[in-house]
Design a protein around this motif. Structure first.
Motif, PDB file in Angstrom:
ATOM      1  N   LYS A 105       6.582  -1.102   7.540  1.00  0.00           N
ATOM      2  CA  LYS A 105       6.180   0.248   7.137  1.00  0.00           C
ATOM      3  C   LYS A 105       7.410   1.135   6.947  1.00  0.00           C
ATOM      4  O   LYS A 105       8.404   0.986   7.663  1.00  0.00           O
ATOM      5  CB  LYS A 105       5.301   0.884   8.216  1.00  0.00           C
ATOM      6  CG  LYS A 105       4.014   0.142   8.478  1.00  0.00           C
ATOM      7  CD  LYS A 105       3.242   0.806   9.598  1.00  0.00           C
ATOM      8  CE  LYS A 105       1.989   0.025   9.927  1.00  0.00           C
ATOM      9  NZ  LYS A 105       1.260   0.630  11.041  1.00  0.00           N
ATOM     10  N   THR A 113      -4.285   6.825  -1.815  1.00  0.00           N
ATOM     11  CA  THR A 113      -3.708   5.560  -1.382  1.00  0.00           C
ATOM     12  C   THR A 113      -4.066   4.488  -2.389  1.00  0.00           C
ATOM     13  O   THR A 113      -5.219   4.402  -2.822  1.00  0.00           O
ATOM     14  CB  THR A 113      -4.255   5.188   0.007  1.00  0.00           C
ATOM     15  OG1 THR A 113      -3.884   6.216   0.929  1.00  0.00           O
ATOM     16  CG2 THR A 113      -3.708   3.860   0.485  1.00  0.00           C
ATOM     17  N   GLN A 114      -3.071   3.692  -2.766  1.00  0.00           N
ATOM     18  CA  GLN A 114      -3.298   2.589  -3.688  1.00  0.00           C
ATOM     19  C   GLN A 114      -2.621   1.346  -3.160  1.00  0.00           C
ATOM     20  O   GLN A 114      -1.544   1.419  -2.565  1.00  0.00           O
ATOM     21  CB  GLN A 114      -2.761   2.922  -5.073  1.00  0.00           C
ATOM     22  CG  GLN A 114      -3.502   4.075  -5.731  1.00  0.00           C
ATOM     23  CD  GLN A 114      -3.000   4.344  -7.127  1.00  0.00           C
ATOM     24  OE1 GLN A 114      -1.873   4.760  -7.302  1.00  0.00           O
ATOM     25  NE2 GLN A 114      -3.854   4.091  -8.112  1.00  0.00           N
ATOM     26  N   THR A 115      -3.248   0.187  -3.411  1.00  0.00           N
ATOM     27  CA  THR A 115      -2.697  -1.095  -2.982  1.00  0.00           C
ATOM     28  C   THR A 115      -2.447  -1.962  -4.204  1.00  0.00           C
ATOM     29  O   THR A 115      -3.268  -2.024  -5.116  1.00  0.00           O
ATOM     30  CB  THR A 115      -3.652  -1.801  -2.005  1.00  0.00           C
ATOM     31  OG1 THR A 115      -3.845  -0.941  -0.864  1.00  0.00           O
ATOM     32  CG2 THR A 115      -3.076  -3.125  -1.529  1.00  0.00           C
ATOM     33  N   THR A 149       0.854  -1.179   0.000  1.00  0.00           N
ATOM     34  CA  THR A 149       0.000   0.000   0.000  1.00  0.00           C
ATOM     35  C   THR A 149       0.891   1.229   0.000  1.00  0.00           C
ATOM     36  O   THR A 149       1.785   1.362   0.845  1.00  0.00           O
ATOM     37  CB  THR A 149      -0.937   0.005   1.226  1.00  0.00           C
ATOM     38  OG1 THR A 149      -1.725  -1.187   1.190  1.00  0.00           O
ATOM     39  CG2 THR A 149      -1.845   1.220   1.226  1.00  0.00           C
ATOM     40  N   ILE A 150       0.651   2.111  -0.977  1.00  0.00           N
ATOM     41  CA  ILE A 150       1.449   3.328  -1.125  1.00  0.00           C
ATOM     42  C   ILE A 150       0.519   4.523  -0.958  1.00  0.00           C
ATOM     43  O   ILE A 150      -0.503   4.616  -1.638  1.00  0.00           O
ATOM     44  CB  ILE A 150       2.134   3.378  -2.499  1.00  0.00           C
ATOM     45  CG1 ILE A 150       3.062   2.170  -2.661  1.00  0.00           C
ATOM     46  CG2 ILE A 150       2.906   4.689  -2.672  1.00  0.00           C
ATOM     47  CD1 ILE A 150       3.669   2.045  -4.039  1.00  0.00           C
ATOM     48  N   SER A 151       0.896   5.425  -0.047  1.00  0.00           N
ATOM     49  CA  SER A 151       0.116   6.640   0.202  1.00  0.00           C
ATOM     50  C   SER A 151       0.998   7.850  -0.045  1.00  0.00           C
ATOM     51  O   SER A 151       2.172   7.857   0.333  1.00  0.00           O
ATOM     52  CB  SER A 151      -0.375   6.689   1.649  1.00  0.00           C
ATOM     53  OG  SER A 151      -1.125   5.541   1.950  1.00  0.00           O
ATOM     54  N   SER A 152       0.407   8.869  -0.675  1.00  0.00           N
ATOM     55  CA  SER A 152       1.136  10.109  -0.891  1.00  0.00           C
ATOM     56  C   SER A 152       0.196  11.284  -0.689  1.00  0.00           C
ATOM     57  O   SER A 152      -1.011  11.164  -0.884  1.00  0.00           O
ATOM     58  CB  SER A 152       1.732  10.148  -2.302  1.00  0.00           C
ATOM     59  OG  SER A 152       0.712  10.137  -3.275  1.00  0.00           O
ATOM     60  N   LEU A 163       6.500   9.415   0.216  1.00  0.00           N
ATOM     61  CA  LEU A 163       5.594   8.271   0.124  1.00  0.00           C
ATOM     62  C   LEU A 163       5.606   7.528   1.439  1.00  0.00           C
ATOM     63  O   LEU A 163       6.658   7.361   2.061  1.00  0.00           O
ATOM     64  CB  LEU A 163       6.065   7.277  -0.946  1.00  0.00           C
ATOM     65  CG  LEU A 163       6.030   7.671  -2.399  1.00  0.00           C
ATOM     66  CD1 LEU A 163       6.558   6.515  -3.244  1.00  0.00           C
ATOM     67  CD2 LEU A 163       4.631   8.050  -2.834  1.00  0.00           C
ATOM     68  N   SER A 164       4.433   7.062   1.839  1.00  0.00           N
ATOM     69  CA  SER A 164       4.328   6.119   2.950  1.00  0.00           C
ATOM     70  C   SER A 164       4.047   4.766   2.323  1.00  0.00           C
ATOM     71  O   SER A 164       3.149   4.645   1.483  1.00  0.00           O
ATOM     72  CB  SER A 164       3.184   6.498   3.885  1.00  0.00           C
ATOM     73  OG  SER A 164       3.454   7.727   4.504  1.00  0.00           O
TER      74      SER A 164
END
Length: 173
Positions: free
Chosen positions: A152, A106-108, A98-101, A140-141
């Motif tokens: 993480k 957020t997309q998985t 899962t990438i969050s910006s 990016l997280s």
């Protein structure tokens, strides 16, 4: 952490038996928080080499098992995006990433493993983000989940535009 990440990058590109050359990388961009490491690693065939850029994780915001992000030249003009890990997953794993910006949502994705499980190879569609919208995103997280394990990390993306352009110019050389 940076040296470990650099050694891992070389190993990811060249495979087992990789030995770090005398000057393995070029720093691209300015302040230390924006430095992407450019690496050209000799390939297994005579005259073959692989180029990549890598950025280590923000250590205060990341799990110790999260090393950073790697963007590398791939065969047939492709560019791959990988998440580098300190502790490998089983090589046949397909972790969920899962990438969050900021501003990008957020997309998985379902990913696969590279480098005997030490790197998570993201699907081809993620390469378009590195070539585009990530270049104006501060960070990016990333969350990598496999079975009952979750790793993480946060990677600052400042300097990505210059580093990516340098990498793209080096692919296929």
């Amino acid at each position: 952490m940076a040296i470990l990440s650099l050694a891992l990058t070389g190993w990811l590109l060249a495979g087992p038996g990789y030995e770090t050359p005398g000057r393995p990388f070029i720093e691209i961009a300015g302040p230390s928080s924006s430095i992407w490491k450019f690496t050209r690693t000799p390939g297994p065939k005579e005259g073959e080499s692989f180029a990549s850029i890598s950025k280590t994780a923000e250590t205060m915001q990341s799990d110790p098992e999260f090393a950073g992000l790697i963007v590398r030249c791939a065969p047939k003009g492709k560019i791959d995006v990988l998440v580098a890990l300190i502790r490998p997953f089983p090589p046949r794993s397909h972790p969920r990433v899962t990438i969050s910006s900021t501003g990008g949502g957020t997309q998985t994705f379902e990913a696969s493993m590279a480098a005997a499980g030490a790197a998570v190879l993201l699907p081809d569609e993620v390469s378009a983000f590195a070539a585009g919208k990530w270049q104006t995103t501060p960070s990016l997280s990333v969350v990598v989940k496999e079975s009952d394990t979750e790793i993480k990390g946060v990677v600052a993306l400042n300097g990505l535009r210059e580093a990516y352009n340098s990498l793209a110019a080096s692919c296929g050389q």
